[in-house]
Design a protein around this motif. Structure first.
Motif, PDB file in Angstrom:
ATOM      1  N   SER A  85       0.830  -1.210   0.000  1.00  9.59           N
ATOM      2  CA  SER A  85       0.000   0.000   0.000  1.00  9.59           C
ATOM      3  C   SER A  85       0.863   1.259   0.000  1.00  9.59           C
ATOM      4  CB  SER A  85      -0.919   0.009   1.233  1.00  9.59           C
ATOM      5  OG  SER A  85      -0.148  -0.087   2.421  1.00  9.59           O
ATOM      6  N   GLU A  86       2.086   1.154   0.539  1.00  6.63           N
ATOM      7  CA  GLU A  86       3.003   2.290   0.572  1.00  6.63           C
ATOM      8  C   GLU A  86       4.224   1.972  -0.295  1.00  6.63           C
ATOM      9  OE1 GLU A  86       4.032   3.369   4.510  1.00  6.63           O
ATOM     10  OE2 GLU A  86       1.970   3.807   5.118  1.00  6.63           O
ATOM     11  N   LYS A  87       4.308   2.656  -1.402  1.00  8.85           N
ATOM     12  CA  LYS A  87       5.404   2.406  -2.355  1.00  8.85           C
ATOM     13  C   LYS A  87       6.526   3.409  -2.103  1.00  8.85           C
ATOM     14  CE  LYS A  87       1.941   0.932  -5.735  1.00  8.85           C
ATOM     15  NZ  LYS A  87       0.828   1.091  -4.783  1.00  8.85           N
ATOM     16  N   VAL A  88       7.202   3.235  -0.993  1.00  9.20           N
ATOM     17  CA  VAL A  88       8.232   4.181  -0.570  1.00  9.20           C
ATOM     18  C   VAL A  88       9.606   3.690  -1.017  1.00  9.20           C
ATOM     19  CG1 VAL A  88       9.320   5.319   1.401  1.00  9.20           C
ATOM     20  CG2 VAL A  88       6.861   4.878   1.420  1.00  9.20           C
ATOM     21  N   ILE A  89      10.387   4.601  -1.555  1.00  8.14           N
ATOM     22  CA  ILE A  89      11.760   4.303  -1.939  1.00  8.14           C
ATOM     23  C   ILE A  89      12.653   5.426  -1.421  1.00  8.14           C
ATOM     24  CG2 ILE A  89      11.477   5.404  -4.209  1.00  8.14           C
ATOM     25  CD1 ILE A  89      13.454   3.305  -5.317  1.00  8.14           C
ATOM     26  N   SER A  90      13.740   5.065  -0.768  1.00  9.98           N
ATOM     27  CA  SER A  90      14.631   6.072  -0.198  1.00  9.98           C
ATOM     28  C   SER A  90      15.395   6.800  -1.305  1.00  9.98           C
ATOM     29  CB  SER A  90      15.612   5.427   0.778  1.00  9.98           C
ATOM     30  OG  SER A  90      16.553   4.627   0.089  1.00  9.98           O
ATOM     31  N   TYR A  91      15.969   7.925  -0.938  1.00 13.16           N
ATOM     32  CA  TYR A  91      16.739   8.727  -1.893  1.00 13.16           C
ATOM     33  C   TYR A  91      17.898   7.915  -2.467  1.00 13.16           C
ATOM     34  CZ  TYR A  91      19.627  12.572  -3.684  1.00 13.16           C
ATOM     35  OH  TYR A  91      20.372  13.393  -4.483  1.00 13.16           O
ATOM     36  N   ASN A  92      18.635   7.220  -1.604  1.00 10.63           N
ATOM     37  CA  ASN A  92      19.789   6.433  -2.062  1.00 10.63           C
ATOM     38  C   ASN A  92      19.357   5.253  -2.930  1.00 10.63           C
ATOM     39  OD1 ASN A  92      21.625   8.085  -0.756  1.00 10.63           O
ATOM     40  ND2 ASN A  92      21.607   6.873   1.126  1.00 10.63           N
ATOM     41  N   GLU A  93      18.245   4.605  -2.563  1.00 12.69           N
ATOM     42  CA  GLU A  93      17.737   3.499  -3.379  1.00 12.69           C
ATOM     43  C   GLU A  93      17.305   3.996  -4.749  1.00 12.69           C
ATOM     44  OE1 GLU A  93      15.865   0.452  -0.038  1.00 12.69           O
ATOM     45  OE2 GLU A  93      14.641   2.091  -0.831  1.00 12.69           O
ATOM     46  N   CYS A  94      16.744   5.196  -4.775  1.00 12.33           N
ATOM     47  CA  CYS A  94      16.302   5.790  -6.039  1.00 12.33           C
ATOM     48  C   CYS A  94      17.497   6.032  -6.953  1.00 12.33           C
ATOM     49  CB  CYS A  94      15.563   7.102  -5.758  1.00 12.33           C
ATOM     50  SG  CYS A  94      14.814   7.870  -7.218  1.00 12.33           S
ATOM     51  N   LEU A  95      18.571   6.588  -6.405  1.00  7.89           N
ATOM     52  CA  LEU A  95      19.772   6.837  -7.201  1.00  7.89           C
ATOM     53  C   LEU A  95      20.400   5.521  -7.679  1.00  7.89           C
ATOM     54  CD1 LEU A  95      21.609   9.770  -5.372  1.00  7.89           C
ATOM     55  CD2 LEU A  95      20.040   9.866  -7.306  1.00  7.89           C
ATOM     56  N   THR A  96      20.353   4.498  -6.825  1.00  6.84           N
ATOM     57  CA  THR A  96      20.892   3.191  -7.206  1.00  6.84           C
ATOM     58  C   THR A  96      20.118   2.605  -8.374  1.00  6.84           C
ATOM     59  OG1 THR A  96      21.610   2.766  -4.928  1.00  6.84           O
ATOM     60  CG2 THR A  96      21.409   0.861  -6.391  1.00  6.84           C
ATOM     61  N   GLN A  97      18.797   2.755  -8.336  1.00  7.32           N
ATOM     62  CA  GLN A  97      17.978   2.236  -9.431  1.00  7.32           C
ATOM     63  C   GLN A  97      18.257   2.987 -10.730  1.00  7.32           C
ATOM     64  OE1 GLN A  97      13.502   2.565  -9.485  1.00  7.32           O
ATOM     65  NE2 GLN A  97      13.655   0.328  -9.445  1.00  7.32           N
ATOM     66  N   ILE A  98      18.428   4.304 -10.648  1.00  3.91           N
ATOM     67  CA  ILE A  98      18.767   5.091 -11.835  1.00  3.91           C
ATOM     68  C   ILE A  98      20.098   4.621 -12.419  1.00  3.91           C
ATOM     69  CG2 ILE A  98      19.434   7.391 -12.652  1.00  3.91           C
ATOM     70  CD1 ILE A  98      17.452   8.566 -10.635  1.00  3.91           C
ATOM     71  N   PHE A  99      21.083   4.398 -11.535  1.00  2.00           N
ATOM     72  CA  PHE A  99      22.403   3.951 -11.980  1.00  2.00           C
ATOM     73  C   PHE A  99      22.302   2.606 -12.705  1.00  2.00           C
ATOM     74  CE2 PHE A  99      26.312   1.553 -11.341  1.00  2.00           C
ATOM     75  CZ  PHE A  99      27.265   2.442 -11.831  1.00  2.00           C
ATOM     76  N   ALA A 100      21.622   1.636 -12.098  1.00  2.00           N
ATOM     77  CA  ALA A 100      21.506   0.297 -12.695  1.00  2.00           C
ATOM     78  C   ALA A 100      20.714   0.343 -13.997  1.00  2.00           C
ATOM     79  CB  ALA A 100      20.850  -0.659 -11.705  1.00  2.00           C
ATOM     80  N   LEU A 101      19.624   1.113 -14.012  1.00  2.00           N
ATOM     81  CA  LEU A 101      18.770   1.215 -15.208  1.00  2.00           C
ATOM     82  C   LEU A 101      19.564   1.715 -16.400  1.00  2.00           C
ATOM     83  CD1 LEU A 101      15.863   1.233 -16.447  1.00  2.00           C
ATOM     84  CD2 LEU A 101      15.679   3.594 -15.649  1.00  2.00           C
ATOM     85  N   HIS A 102      20.352   2.767 -16.194  1.00  2.00           N
ATOM     86  CA  HIS A 102      21.097   3.348 -17.314  1.00  2.00           C
ATOM     87  C   HIS A 102      22.366   2.567 -17.634  1.00  2.00           C
ATOM     88  CE1 HIS A 102      18.785   7.018 -18.218  1.00  2.00           C
ATOM     89  NE2 HIS A 102      18.384   6.902 -16.962  1.00  2.00           N
ATOM     90  N   LEU A 103      22.961   1.934 -16.637  1.00  3.16           N
ATOM     91  CA  LEU A 103      24.152   1.128 -16.887  1.00  3.16           C
ATOM     92  C   LEU A 103      23.839  -0.032 -17.835  1.00  3.16           C
ATOM     93  CD1 LEU A 103      27.119   0.329 -16.240  1.00  3.16           C
ATOM     94  CD2 LEU A 103      26.213  -1.013 -14.325  1.00  3.16           C
ATOM     95  N   PHE A 104      22.832  -0.814 -17.483  1.00  2.00           N
ATOM     96  CA  PHE A 104      22.522  -1.997 -18.289  1.00  2.00           C
ATOM     97  C   PHE A 104      21.731  -1.636 -19.548  1.00  2.00           C
ATOM     98  CE2 PHE A 104      23.073  -3.749 -13.944  1.00  2.00           C
ATOM     99  CZ  PHE A 104      24.204  -4.507 -14.216  1.00  2.00           C
ATOM    100  N   GLY A 105      20.962  -0.535 -19.494  1.00  2.88           N
ATOM    101  CA  GLY A 105      20.277  -0.073 -20.698  1.00  2.88           C
ATOM    102  C   GLY A 105      21.269   0.375 -21.762  1.00  2.88           C
ATOM    103  N   ALA A 106      22.286   1.145 -21.350  1.00  2.00           N
ATOM    104  CA  ALA A 106      23.316   1.587 -22.298  1.00  2.00           C
ATOM    105  C   ALA A 106      24.146   0.406 -22.777  1.00  2.00           C
ATOM    106  CB  ALA A 106      24.219   2.631 -21.628  1.00  2.00           C
TER     107      ALA A 106
END
Length: 312
Positions: free
Chosen positions: A86-107
């Motif tokens: 019910s609560e889709k909470v993501i911390s600031y650091n987790e958010c940055l980690t997801q951005i890093f992984a998304l663009h690393l493997f996408g590129a």
């Protein structure tokens, strides 16, 4: 350097707010993710242990499957958890980690597709020099360069994200963290950062597509001098690769090579790009590639014989 933020966590609104639809999202995308894991692992294992799939084309396919698997994994597990929460909470650091992984493997996926196109160009247009040009050492160097390029691209996204100050609200109208949704929450004028973002991500997708399409136009033009059987085999391989390229790069260009404008179809396109494409790629390569199917059958046959001998 990171700006002073009053926001330490974000709330992802997800794909839907309807509890029933959220459960449906879990079931559907769990199926897609399971298929992605099984399909890509099957290709990875087959290429790793098959003696017949040692050419540069399958060397690059190995890393494409690896990138697809990691790319989907950077998004899908979080989507599953949020669809049941019910609560889709993501911390600031987790958010940055997801951005890093998304663009690393996408590129990494995009660069690997370019390398596969180069391999096909050399194999079809310069067949006599192919073993020398695309030697094992050259392939390894190309993969290392592509990995470094992917890392630098991903680090650039993080540097841009760290320049954004957040002072509220913290609601991200998305199912994952990416730089573009974060730009809407920043307490500053984001024109310059968005321009850098589009220049970086958008240019990679757009330039890669132009390079790939140009290479395949040259390849198709050169096939006029080949035999009928040679044209048939080359066209089969190239058609498979072109389908994968379009499935990967067209959604990528739609998301990243445009001004910061929100469209109703945005989430659908990104879901297809992050969940659907990694699921479809192994299906396309196995269903349209006789050598991969034959290698898989051979490995399965050997395994069955080994199991039978052990039981006896």
């Amino acid at each position: 350097m990171q700006q002073n933020n009053t926001v330490k966590e974000f709330i992802l609104l997800g794909l839907t707010q309807d509890p029933t639809k959220q459960k449906l999202v879990f079931v559907i995308f769990f199926f897609f993710y399971a298929g992605t894991v099984i399909g890509n692992l099957l290709i990875i294992v087959t290429i790793k242990y098959s003696r017949t799939l040692g050419s540069p084309m399958y060397f690059f396919l190995f890393y494409l499957s690896f990138a697809d698997l990691c790319f989907s994994t950077s998004i899908a597990p979080r989507l599953f958890v949020d669809s049941l929460s019910s609560e889709k909470v993501i911390s600031y650091n987790e958010c940055l980690t997801q951005i890093f992984a998304l663009h690393l493997f996408g590129a990494m996926e995009v660069f690997d597709l370019v390398l596969m196109a180069i391999d096909r160009y050399v194999a079809i247009c310069k067949p006599l020099h192919y073993p020398t040009i695309m030697s094992r050492r050259v392939c390894i160097v190309l993969i290392v360069i592509a990995s470094i390029g992917s890392f630098l691209h991903s680090i650039t996204q993080i540097i841009l994200a760290l320049r954004l100050p957040f002072c509220g609200p913290n609601l991200i109208d998305h199912y994952c963290c990416d730089l573009q949704p974060l730009l809407k929450l920043a307490c500053m004028d984001t024109y310059v950062i968005n321009l850098l973002f589009v220049t970086n991500s958008g240019a990679i997708c757009s330039c890669s597509l132009m390079i790939l399409m140009t290479s395949y136009i040259v390849i198709l033009y050169s096939l006029r001098n080949h035999s009928v059987e040679g044209r048939r085999k080359a066209l089969s391989t190239c058609t498979t690769h072109i389908i994968v390229v379009l499935l990967s790069l067209v959604p990528c260009i739609f998301m990243y090579a445009r001004p910061p404008v929100t469209f109703p179809i945005d989430k659908t396109v990104e879901v297809f790009y992050t969940i659907g494409t990694p699921f479809l790629n192994p299906l396309i390569y196995t269903l349209r590639n006789a050598e991969v199917k034959q290698a898989m059958r051979k490995m399965w046959h050997i395994k069955n014989i080994s199991e039978s001998k052990r039981l006896i």
